[in-house]
Structure formats: structure tokens, C-alpha cells
Design a protein around this motif. Structure first.
Motif, mmCIF file in Angstrom:
data_model
loop_
_atom_site.group_PDB
_atom_site.id
_atom_site.type_symbol
_atom_site.label_atom_id
_atom_site.label_comp_id
_atom_site.label_asym_id
_atom_site.label_seq_id
_atom_site.Cartn_x
_atom_site.Cartn_y
_atom_site.Cartn_z
ATOM 1 N N THR A 131 -19.002 -44.592 26.753
ATOM 2 C CA THR A 131 -19.455 -43.242 27.098
ATOM 3 C C THR A 131 -20.977 -43.251 27.263
ATOM 4 O O THR A 131 -21.685 -44.036 26.620
ATOM 5 N N ALA A 132 -21.463 -42.381 28.143
ATOM 6 C CA ALA A 132 -22.902 -42.289 28.406
ATOM 7 C C ALA A 132 -23.229 -40.873 28.862
ATOM 8 O O ALA A 132 -22.334 -40.050 29.050
ATOM 9 N N ARG A 133 -24.538 -40.588 29.050
ATOM 10 C CA ARG A 133 -24.954 -39.227 29.402
ATOM 11 C C ARG A 133 -24.472 -38.828 30.795
ATOM 12 O O ARG A 133 -24.105 -37.694 31.038
ATOM 13 N N GLY A 134 -24.549 -39.769 31.750
ATOM 14 C CA GLY A 134 -24.097 -39.457 33.096
ATOM 15 C C GLY A 134 -24.986 -38.456 33.801
ATOM 16 O O GLY A 134 -26.153 -38.253 33.454
ATOM 17 N N GLY A 135 -24.418 -37.785 34.818
ATOM 18 C CA GLY A 135 -25.164 -36.770 35.553
ATOM 19 C C GLY A 135 -25.049 -36.947 37.050
ATOM 20 O O GLY A 135 -24.170 -37.663 37.551
ATOM 21 N N PRO A 154 -28.073 -43.153 32.035
ATOM 22 C CA PRO A 154 -27.108 -44.239 31.791
ATOM 23 C C PRO A 154 -25.715 -43.912 32.341
ATOM 24 O O PRO A 154 -25.237 -42.784 32.229
ATOM 25 N N SER A 155 -25.094 -44.904 32.958
ATOM 26 C CA SER A 155 -23.736 -44.782 33.494
ATOM 27 C C SER A 155 -22.772 -45.608 32.656
ATOM 28 O O SER A 155 -23.023 -46.801 32.397
ATOM 29 N N ALA A 156 -21.671 -44.993 32.268
ATOM 30 C CA ALA A 156 -20.662 -45.727 31.497
ATOM 31 C C ALA A 156 -20.098 -46.896 32.307
ATOM 32 O O ALA A 156 -19.785 -47.956 31.751
ATOM 33 N N ILE A 157 -19.981 -46.733 33.623
ATOM 34 C CA ILE A 157 -19.457 -47.812 34.461
ATOM 35 C C ILE A 157 -20.426 -48.986 34.515
ATOM 36 O O ILE A 157 -20.025 -50.150 34.439
ATOM 37 N N HIS A 158 -21.736 -48.682 34.643
ATOM 38 C CA HIS A 158 -22.724 -49.760 34.669
ATOM 39 C C HIS A 158 -22.717 -50.527 33.341
ATOM 40 O O HIS A 158 -22.791 -51.766 33.331
ATOM 41 N N ILE A 159 -22.630 -49.793 32.243
ATOM 42 C CA ILE A 159 -22.593 -50.446 30.930
ATOM 43 C C ILE A 159 -21.364 -51.346 30.820
ATOM 44 O O ILE A 159 -21.454 -52.497 30.386
ATOM 45 N N VAL A 173 -18.128 -40.367 43.762
ATOM 46 C CA VAL A 173 -19.107 -41.375 44.154
ATOM 47 C C VAL A 173 -20.537 -40.937 43.848
ATOM 48 O O VAL A 173 -21.431 -41.770 43.660
ATOM 49 N N ASN A 174 -20.785 -39.635 43.776
ATOM 50 C CA ASN A 174 -22.150 -39.159 43.541
ATOM 51 C C ASN A 174 -22.342 -38.602 42.135
ATOM 52 O O ASN A 174 -23.237 -37.787 41.895
ATOM 53 N N THR A 175 -21.468 -39.033 41.212
ATOM 54 C CA THR A 175 -21.608 -38.636 39.808
ATOM 55 C C THR A 175 -21.805 -39.883 38.959
ATOM 56 O O THR A 175 -21.037 -40.844 39.069
ATOM 57 N N ILE A 176 -22.845 -39.877 38.157
ATOM 58 C CA ILE A 176 -23.066 -40.963 37.205
ATOM 59 C C ILE A 176 -22.008 -40.840 36.113
ATOM 60 O O ILE A 176 -21.893 -39.801 35.461
ATOM 61 N N ALA A 177 -21.224 -41.879 35.938
ATOM 62 C CA ALA A 177 -20.034 -41.792 35.079
ATOM 63 C C ALA A 177 -20.391 -41.573 33.609
ATOM 64 O O ALA A 177 -21.256 -42.264 33.058
#
Length: 385
Positions: free
Chosen positions: A198-202, A211-216, A248-252
Motif C-alpha cells: 500500500t502507498a499514498r498514490g494519487g 509513492p506507487s504500490a505497483i512501483h514498490i 492508467v493515470n492513477t498512482i496505485a
């Protein structure tokens, strides 16, 4: 026990003759079982059918237990050790899969026909053959068609079955539909985890570089993929399923993955598990997110040697039947007894291919040999009553 001499016993010979004469009946039973859908966690309808068949065959203590297993006991004369035997109910195929069996010459084709409908049919045929011949064993036979062998079922049914009968048996036979010439006595253990990040996203523009949960999770997967593991004892890992994100335009804000770790050696498996879990934790920390770990599978490793009397008995049965034996490490219901220190093997019934695929098939010709295989192993391991 001298298996060749055992085969000359009148009751044993009669049971073997019954198997040969009723080969078509066993194949038809496999068809009926296969056409009852039984995805992992949804085995109830197939279990009810097997329970009914157990009752028709005169087994005692017939029931569906708390784990959903169909169970029964065939009493022995009391002069030998009990034997636990199980053939799993479930298949890897989801609800809605077409499981109608097609015939193609000597082949039967359908998802799950070999894994594991044929094994269940063989277990039922073994009991019917023994009944027809008046063949009794010295030890009681504890029989189950068990739930949760596949996927995330985590050997649920077998664990419950063995927990109850382990003190009353001297060995266990797990029955699989494929590879009649195989004797499994080395269990591949596994640990499986669901890791949720989990991450903040946005917003991908407005909140970049939040931070993106997918990138992590991606960094964790890349790090896991670089792990070195021993080839002897064979040890493996795999990230098999991933989910995450919304658009696609949402930071997970959330992503998850399923990780499979396997080894034939308990210590190697524990070391791999430690390293993978550390990678998950570090990736989340460095990515300014969080990670939640849930164990979703724990299949014990274990083994008995090729020289163990149980293995040698199964090999002797193969020699008496003219079957060339091979062994390999695998993950089956036999993991459970081997993991608890109880002698156990996995035996097969016929030949075929494409397990876990929609084009799975079996050959019907070897089925009688497979039923004889488990019948002779059963009598040899428990003693003739």
C-alpha cells in the motif's frame, strides 16, 4: 512380503481377475466422477457422490468430515497395521469449465479426467474387487477422497484426515491418476505468501512522484528474480499472480502478488522464505509504503529413503506386474504423512498427459494395471487377513 506369492493366493487372484474383467466399468466410473465439477473449495457435490459410493460398497464410518472429505473404513481382521489411502477430489479448473468427457479411441479427454477422477474411480474399484473376492486385510483400511489438494487448497483435506488417523496406521498411500509406473517418496515442500503493498498514490500528474504500490511491488519482484538458490537440493521461487491499480493515470494505492517458494529440503526452504520476506519488507520501507504478508500455503517437505520397506514393497509390486519403476520428487497428498514422519508414497493408475490443461487426457488401457498396483500394495503393506 513376496508379492509374486501373494498374487497366487486364491482371494488375491480372484480380486485381480475382477479388476481385469471390469476395466470398462472402472473407466465409466471415472467419467461419472469427472463430469461432477469440483474446483478447489467447491468439492461438495463430488464428495457427496463418493460418500454414496463408499456406503454402497459397505464401508463403515462413512461420512463427510469437517474438512469436506468423503471418508470410510474397511475393517481388517485386526492382525496388522492400518493403512490410510486418499485420492483428492478437487481440480484446478474454475466453475463453469466444460468437464464433459470425450472419447477418442482408447483415450478419454476432459479437464480433470486424470487429475484426479481416475484415481478416485480406481480407489472405489479396488474396494469393489476386494469385496467381490472376499479378500480381507489384516489391518483396517482408512479411505478418503479429500479436498483442497490443488492450488491454494493447501492440502486442507489430507491434513485433517491424517490428523485423525495417524495413530492408527503404519503408512499412507496417496493415489493420483497419472503415471502408473511412478513411486513418489520425496515430497517437495512449499511456502506461499500473498504480499499486499500500500502507498499514498494519487494523480499521475498532479501528485507525481507520490509513492506507487505497483512501483514498490515491481522493485520487490525484480529483487526476488535475482536471488540465487541451490540446485541440489532443488529449490525454486515464482511470483505467479499480480494485481494492482485502478486506471492508467492513477498512482496505485494498492497492489498484491502471490509468491511460491519450493524445495525438497526444509532448511533450504526456510532460508529462501527468510530472504524473500526480507526483500518484501525492505522494498516497502524504501518505497515509503507498507507491506502486509499473509501465508496462503504451507506444504511440508519430507521423504523416506528408496530403501524404506514401504518403497521397496511398492517397487516389488511393480516388478510383479511388469511395471518399470521410476521416482521423482513432487508435491502431492503424500507431503502430509512425509512431513509428519509417517511413511508415505504416492502411486499412479494410468498414463496420459496435459494435466491442468483443457486438453487433458488419459489412456484407458493401463487402468486395470493401475488398480492392481494399489490393490497389491495395500494388501502387501497391511497383510492379508
Amino acid at each position: 512380503m513376496d508379492v509374486t506369492a501373494l498374487m497366487r493366493d486364491p482371494a488375491v487372484a480372484s480380486a485381480l481377475a475382477w479388476v481385469e474383467a471390469h476395466a470398462a466399468q472402472v473407466a465409466e466410473e471415472a467419467v461419472r466422477i469427472c463430469e461432477i465439477p469440483a474446483p478447489t473449495f467447491e468439492e461438495a457435490e463430488r464428495a457427496a457422490y463418493v460418500r454414496r459410493r463408499f456406503a454402497e460398497l459397505g464401508l463403515q464410518d462413512v461420512a463427510i468430515d469437517a474438512a469436506g472429505n468423503a471418508r470410510g473404513r474397511r475393517p481388517g481382521t485386526g492382525g496388522g497395521p492400518g493403512l490410510a489411502m486418499a485420492a483428492h477430489l478437487d481440480t484446478v479448473f474454475p466453475k463453469g469449465t466444460d468437464v464433459k468427457v470425450k472419447r477418442q479411441g482408447t483415450r478419454l479427454l476432459a479437464p480433470g479426467i486424470g487429475d484426479n477422477s481416475t484415481a478416485i474411480a480406481a480407489l472405489l474399484a479396488m474396494v469393489e474387487a476386494m469385496n467381490a473376492a472376499g479378500l480381507t486385510t489384516a489391518g483396517d483400511l482408512y479411505l478418503a477422497s479429500d479436498t483442497g489438494e490443488e492450488g491454494l487448497g493447501d492440502l486442507k483435506g489430507m491434513k485433517a484426515f491424517l490428523a485423525e488417523v495417524k495413530d492408527r496406521v503404519g503408512a499412507t498411500i496417496a493415489v493420483e491418476g497419472m503415471k502408473v509406473n511412478r513411486v513418489i517418496h520425496v515430497a517437495v515442500g512449499s511456502r506461499r505468501y500473498k504480499a499486499t503493498f500500500t502507498a499514498r498514490g494519487g494523480h499521475s500528474w498532479g501528485h507525481f512522484p507520490s509513492p506507487s504500490a505497483i512501483h514498490i511491488m515491481g522493485r520487490a519482484i525484480a529483487e526476488i528474480s535475482r536471488l540465487e538458490v541451490p540446485t541440489d537440493p532443488k529449490t525454486t521461487y515464482n511470483v505467479g499472480v499480480i494485481h494492482g491499480g485502478t486506471t492508467v493515470n492513477t498512482i496505485a494505492t494498492e497492489a498484491d502478488m502471490l509468491v511460491d517458494m519450493r524445495s525438497v529440503d526444509t532448511r533450504s526452504l526456510a532460508d529462501l522464505e527468510r530472504r524473500v520476506l526480507a526483500i518484501v519488507g525492505n522494498a516497502a520501507k524504501e518505497g515509503d509504503g507498507q507491506a502486509k504478508l499473509e501465508m496462503v500455503g504451507d506444504r511440508p517437505a519430507g521423504s523416506i529413503s528408496a530403501d524404506h520397506p514401504v518403497v521397496q514393497t511398492c517397487r516389488a509390486v511393480h516388478r510383479a506386474l511388469g511395471i518399470p519403476t521410476f521416482s521423482e520428487a513432487s508435491s502431492t497428498d503424500a507431503n502430509v504423512p512425509l512431513g509428519m514422519g509417517l511413511p508415505g508414497v504416492c502411486l499412479g493408475i494410468t498414463e496420459g498427459a496435459n494435466e491442468h490443461r483443457l486438453d487433458e487426457y488419459i489412456e484407458t488401457g493401463p487402468i486395470p494395471m493401475g488398480v492392481k498396483n494399489i490393490l497389491l500394495a495395500t494388501v502387501a503393506l497391511t497383510g492379508k487377513g
